[in-house]
Design a protein around this motif. Structure first.
Motif, mmCIF file in Angstrom:
data_model
loop_
_atom_site.group_PDB
_atom_site.id
_atom_site.type_symbol
_atom_site.label_atom_id
_atom_site.label_comp_id
_atom_site.label_asym_id
_atom_site.label_seq_id
_atom_site.Cartn_x
_atom_site.Cartn_y
_atom_site.Cartn_z
ATOM 1 N N GLU A 6 0.835 -1.197 0.000
ATOM 2 C CA GLU A 6 0.000 0.000 0.000
ATOM 3 C C GLU A 6 0.870 1.247 0.000
ATOM 4 O OE1 GLU A 6 -1.983 -3.025 2.849
ATOM 5 O OE2 GLU A 6 0.030 -2.248 2.407
ATOM 6 N N SER A 7 0.328 2.305 -0.569
ATOM 7 C CA SER A 7 1.007 3.598 -0.544
ATOM 8 C C SER A 7 -0.037 4.704 -0.632
ATOM 9 C CB SER A 7 2.005 3.724 -1.696
ATOM 10 O OG SER A 7 1.340 3.641 -2.938
ATOM 11 N N CYS A 22 -2.597 0.187 -4.078
ATOM 12 C CA CYS A 22 -2.146 -1.136 -3.641
ATOM 13 C C CYS A 22 -1.501 -1.809 -4.841
ATOM 14 C CB CYS A 22 -3.319 -1.951 -3.139
ATOM 15 S SG CYS A 22 -2.914 -3.683 -2.769
ATOM 16 N N THR A 119 -0.972 1.282 5.386
ATOM 17 C CA THR A 119 -0.505 2.656 5.234
ATOM 18 C C THR A 119 -1.344 3.546 6.139
ATOM 19 O OG1 THR A 119 0.019 4.393 3.604
ATOM 20 C CG2 THR A 119 -2.003 3.142 3.231
#
Length: 125
Positions: A6-7, A22, A119
């Motif tokens: 995730e980011s 993702c 995240t």
């Protein structure tokens, strides 16, 4: 080994927007139903949104309906969560999850065999 990363999490002001991503690897992404869950400190994990393997079905938790949108891009092996009109109660660690389970998008975390590390999303004024 399946990997979900995730980011996009960060601090955002109340009423703002954020898009989580993702990135999936080591799996045939187009076969997987993808979902987002979240967990706030001291609270149970909560289903946020999910999209079926073919993109034909989506589902949302009651607390985010009308504000969040889940999507996927099979060409990029990625799933996304667009979050609008964010509220302080949206503050949580957001997790991406994947399942080969077919049919409706399950809101039950136990149906998902693959998870990312999460995240952090923080919403405040």
């Amino acid at each position: 080994q399946v990997q979900l990363v995730e980011s996009g999490g960060r601090w955002v002001q109340t009423g703002g927007s954020l898009r989580l991503s993702c990135a999936a690897s080591q799996l045939t992404f187009k076969l997987y139903t993808m979902a987002w869950f979240r967990q706030a400190p001291g609270k149970e994990r909560e289903f946020v949104a999910g999209i079926s393997w073919n993109g034909g079905n989506t589902d949302y938790g009651d607390s985010v309906k009308g504000r969040f949108t889940v999507s996927r891009d099979d060409a990029k092996n990625a799933a996304y969560l667009q979050m609008n009109t964010l509220k302080p109660e949206d503050t949580a660690v957001y997790y991406c999850a994947a399942t080969l389970r077919k049919g409706f998008v399950s809101p039950n975390g136990r149906d998902y065999g693959h998870w990312g590390q999460g995240t952090q999303v923080t919403v405040s004024s």
